[in-house]
Write a protein that holds these residues in place. Structure first.
Motif, PDB file in Angstrom:
ATOM      1  N   GLU A  79       0.896  -1.095  -0.254  1.00 43.24           N
ATOM      2  CA  GLU A  79      -0.004   0.079  -0.081  1.00 43.24           C
ATOM      3  C   GLU A  79       0.841   1.343   0.032  1.00 43.24           C
ATOM      4  O   GLU A  79       0.566   2.185  -0.828  1.00 43.24           O
ATOM      5  N   ALA A  80       1.715   1.228   0.761  1.00 38.66           N
ATOM      6  CA  ALA A  80       2.984   2.356   0.810  1.00 38.66           C
ATOM      7  C   ALA A  80       3.620   2.771  -0.545  1.00 38.66           C
ATOM      8  O   ALA A  80       3.843   3.775  -0.895  1.00 38.66           O
ATOM      9  N   GLY A  81       3.883   1.352  -1.133  1.00 43.55           N
ATOM     10  CA  GLY A  81       4.355   1.687  -2.363  1.00 43.55           C
ATOM     11  C   GLY A  81       3.461   2.351  -3.596  1.00 43.55           C
ATOM     12  O   GLY A  81       3.806   3.054  -4.303  1.00 43.55           O
ATOM     13  N   LEU A  82       2.326   1.751  -3.422  1.00 44.73           N
ATOM     14  CA  LEU A  82       1.157   2.394  -4.259  1.00 44.73           C
ATOM     15  C   LEU A  82       0.769   3.971  -4.110  1.00 44.73           C
ATOM     16  O   LEU A  82       0.753   4.970  -5.065  1.00 44.73           O
ATOM     17  N   VAL A  83       1.062   4.303  -2.967  1.00 45.74           N
ATOM     18  CA  VAL A  83       0.896   5.701  -2.329  1.00 45.74           C
ATOM     19  C   VAL A  83       1.945   6.530  -2.712  1.00 45.74           C
ATOM     20  O   VAL A  83       1.824   7.707  -3.330  1.00 45.74           O
ATOM     21  N   GLN A  97      10.486  17.885  -0.903  1.00 46.49           N
ATOM     22  CA  GLN A  97      10.032  18.088   0.282  1.00 46.49           C
ATOM     23  C   GLN A  97       8.669  18.121   0.142  1.00 46.49           C
ATOM     24  O   GLN A  97       7.625  17.750   0.965  1.00 46.49           O
ATOM     25  N   MET A  98       7.904  18.532  -0.950  1.00 47.76           N
ATOM     26  CA  MET A  98       6.632  18.517  -1.117  1.00 47.76           C
ATOM     27  C   MET A  98       5.978  17.210  -1.325  1.00 47.76           C
ATOM     28  O   MET A  98       4.989  16.697  -0.882  1.00 47.76           O
ATOM     29  N   TYR A  99       6.743  16.316  -1.998  1.00 47.21           N
ATOM     30  CA  TYR A  99       6.567  14.796  -2.215  1.00 47.21           C
ATOM     31  C   TYR A  99       6.561  14.313  -0.813  1.00 47.21           C
ATOM     32  O   TYR A  99       5.472  13.578  -0.420  1.00 47.21           O
ATOM     33  N   GLU A 100       7.435  14.455  -0.043  1.00 47.37           N
ATOM     34  CA  GLU A 100       7.452  14.313   1.305  1.00 47.37           C
ATOM     35  C   GLU A 100       6.412  14.448   2.288  1.00 47.37           C
ATOM     36  O   GLU A 100       5.602  13.570   2.940  1.00 47.37           O
ATOM     37  N   ARG A 101       5.957  15.638   2.115  1.00 43.92           N
ATOM     38  CA  ARG A 101       4.665  16.074   2.996  1.00 43.92           C
ATOM     39  C   ARG A 101       3.350  15.436   2.527  1.00 43.92           C
ATOM     40  O   ARG A 101       2.531  15.226   3.398  1.00 43.92           O
ATOM     41  N   TRP A 102       3.165  15.286   1.182  1.00 45.90           N
ATOM     42  CA  TRP A 102       2.029  14.768   0.607  1.00 45.90           C
ATOM     43  C   TRP A 102       1.894  13.213   0.963  1.00 45.90           C
ATOM     44  O   TRP A 102       0.707  12.704   1.016  1.00 45.90           O
ATOM     45  N   PHE A 103       3.113  12.742   0.864  1.00 48.34           N
ATOM     46  CA  PHE A 103       3.182  11.081   0.946  1.00 48.34           C
ATOM     47  C   PHE A 103       2.801  10.860   2.414  1.00 48.34           C
ATOM     48  O   PHE A 103       2.063  10.308   2.769  1.00 48.34           O
ATOM     49  N   PRO A 120       5.703   0.929  14.881  1.00 45.49           N
ATOM     50  CA  PRO A 120       6.912   1.511  14.350  1.00 45.49           C
ATOM     51  C   PRO A 120       7.728   0.804  13.362  1.00 45.49           C
ATOM     52  O   PRO A 120       8.759   1.471  12.503  1.00 45.49           O
ATOM     53  N   GLN A 121       7.519  -0.349  13.007  1.00 41.95           N
ATOM     54  CA  GLN A 121       7.992  -1.193  11.956  1.00 41.95           C
ATOM     55  C   GLN A 121       7.473  -0.699  10.580  1.00 41.95           C
ATOM     56  O   GLN A 121       8.141  -0.554   9.421  1.00 41.95           O
ATOM     57  N   ALA A 122       6.231  -0.239  10.671  1.00 43.98           N
ATOM     58  CA  ALA A 122       5.660   0.394   9.221  1.00 43.98           C
ATOM     59  C   ALA A 122       6.096   1.984   9.392  1.00 43.98           C
ATOM     60  O   ALA A 122       6.229   2.114   7.943  1.00 43.98           O
ATOM     61  N   ILE A 123       6.420   2.401  10.313  1.00 45.73           N
ATOM     62  CA  ILE A 123       6.978   3.936  10.043  1.00 45.73           C
ATOM     63  C   ILE A 123       8.229   3.761   9.514  1.00 45.73           C
ATOM     64  O   ILE A 123       8.897   4.442   8.559  1.00 45.73           O
ATOM     65  N   THR A 124       9.043   2.640   9.733  1.00 44.85           N
ATOM     66  CA  THR A 124      10.363   2.278   9.193  1.00 44.85           C
ATOM     67  C   THR A 124      10.405   2.186   7.528  1.00 44.85           C
ATOM     68  O   THR A 124      10.983   2.645   7.029  1.00 44.85           O
ATOM     69  N   ILE A 125       9.357   1.238   7.595  1.00 48.11           N
ATOM     70  CA  ILE A 125       9.052   0.870   6.037  1.00 48.11           C
ATOM     71  C   ILE A 125       8.718   2.284   5.239  1.00 48.11           C
ATOM     72  O   ILE A 125       9.372   2.477   4.239  1.00 48.11           O
ATOM     73  N   ALA A 126       7.686   3.047   5.854  1.00 50.60           N
ATOM     74  CA  ALA A 126       7.372   4.148   5.189  1.00 50.60           C
ATOM     75  C   ALA A 126       8.487   5.286   5.083  1.00 50.60           C
ATOM     76  O   ALA A 126       8.669   5.975   4.096  1.00 50.60           O
ATOM     77  N   SER A 127       9.350   5.418   6.023  1.00 50.89           N
ATOM     78  CA  SER A 127      10.529   6.326   6.284  1.00 50.89           C
ATOM     79  C   SER A 127      11.540   6.170   4.951  1.00 50.89           C
ATOM     80  O   SER A 127      12.024   7.070   4.192  1.00 50.89           O
ATOM     81  N   GLU A 128      11.561   5.025   4.506  1.00 51.10           N
ATOM     82  CA  GLU A 128      12.315   4.485   3.496  1.00 51.10           C
ATOM     83  C   GLU A 128      11.717   5.121   2.175  1.00 51.10           C
ATOM     84  O   GLU A 128      12.540   5.503   1.326  1.00 51.10           O
ATOM     85  N   TYR A 131       8.600   9.214   3.965  1.00 52.17           N
ATOM     86  CA  TYR A 131       7.357   9.459   5.190  1.00 52.17           C
ATOM     87  C   TYR A 131       8.309  10.411   6.192  1.00 52.17           C
ATOM     88  O   TYR A 131       9.285  10.014   6.669  1.00 52.17           O
ATOM     89  N   ILE A 132       7.860  11.431   6.768  1.00 48.74           N
ATOM     90  CA  ILE A 132       8.103  12.333   7.905  1.00 48.74           C
ATOM     91  C   ILE A 132       7.490  11.633   8.852  1.00 48.74           C
ATOM     92  O   ILE A 132       6.284  11.873   9.246  1.00 48.74           O
ATOM     93  N   ALA A 133       8.375  11.102   9.819  1.00 50.80           N
ATOM     94  CA  ALA A 133       7.863  10.702  11.187  1.00 50.80           C
ATOM     95  C   ALA A 133       7.769  11.981  12.247  1.00 50.80           C
ATOM     96  O   ALA A 133       7.047  11.744  13.260  1.00 50.80           O
ATOM     97  N   ASP A 134       8.413  12.871  12.094  1.00 51.90           N
ATOM     98  CA  ASP A 134       8.724  13.886  13.045  1.00 51.90           C
ATOM     99  C   ASP A 134       7.503  15.017  12.728  1.00 51.90           C
ATOM    100  O   ASP A 134       7.483  15.591  11.719  1.00 51.90           O
TER     101      ASP A 134
END
Length: 163
Positions: A79-83, A97-103, A120-128, A131-134
């Motif tokens: 799902e993260a890959g599709l998004v 930066q715009m991509y990061e925010r919208w993603f 936490p594991q999903a956020i790690t996957i998305a951060s790759e 994804y902005i976790a902060d």
């Protein structure tokens, strides 16, 4: 005097190697063989249960829940890959930066739907994928002189909202 008595009692009640009379060391106990190995002569001998070191409790993992967690994370990765691909198309020509925010905004609901243990594991996957976790970074905006939509310098932005 009581301390000396206690020390002597502990010394004489502790197991010793039957081959060389070396005092038992709990660190030399082998859980697999269920015996102690003498630090002096290296021979194995049995030790009473009360002298064995405490075993840490290792909870048995339920293989079904591990498989379910693995499936959930695999589904989230897809799902993260599709998004990510959709946001790349949407933000084409914009800044990273715009991509990061919208993603991050688009993927947030999918992360919130996951089990809290898996987040936490999903956020790690998305951060790759960007994804902005902060949350502070997300709240900060792009900054002065940058377009609030594209994140590009206002003098070069193509969104049409700048003079």
């Amino acid at each position: 005097m009581d301390n000396l008595s206690d020390d002597l009692r502990a010394l004489f009640n502790a197991p010793i190697c039957p081959y060389c009379a070396t005092l038992y060391d709990p660190e030399q106990y082998d859980e697999v063989d269920e015996c102690a190995r003498c630090s002096n002569c290296c021979r194995a001998y049995q030790v009473a249960a009360e002298h064995r070191p405490p075993q840490p409790h290792i909870p048995q993992d339920d293989p079904l829940s591990a498989a379910a967690q693995s499936d959930s994370l695999a589904q989230f990765r897809d799902e993260a890959g599709l998004v990510s691909k959709a946001m790349m198309r949407q933000t084409a020509g914009g800044s990273y930066q715009m991509y990061e925010r919208w993603f991050t905004e688009a993927l947030g609901p999918a992360i919130d739907k996951l089990d809290p243990v898996l987040r936490p594991q999903a956020i790690t996957i998305a951060s790759e994928l960007g994804y902005i976790a902060d949350t502070e970074v997300m709240a900060a905006g792009f900054g002065p002189g940058l377009c609030s939509i594209s994140g590009i310098d206002e003098h070069f932005c193509h969104c049409g909202r700048h003079p």
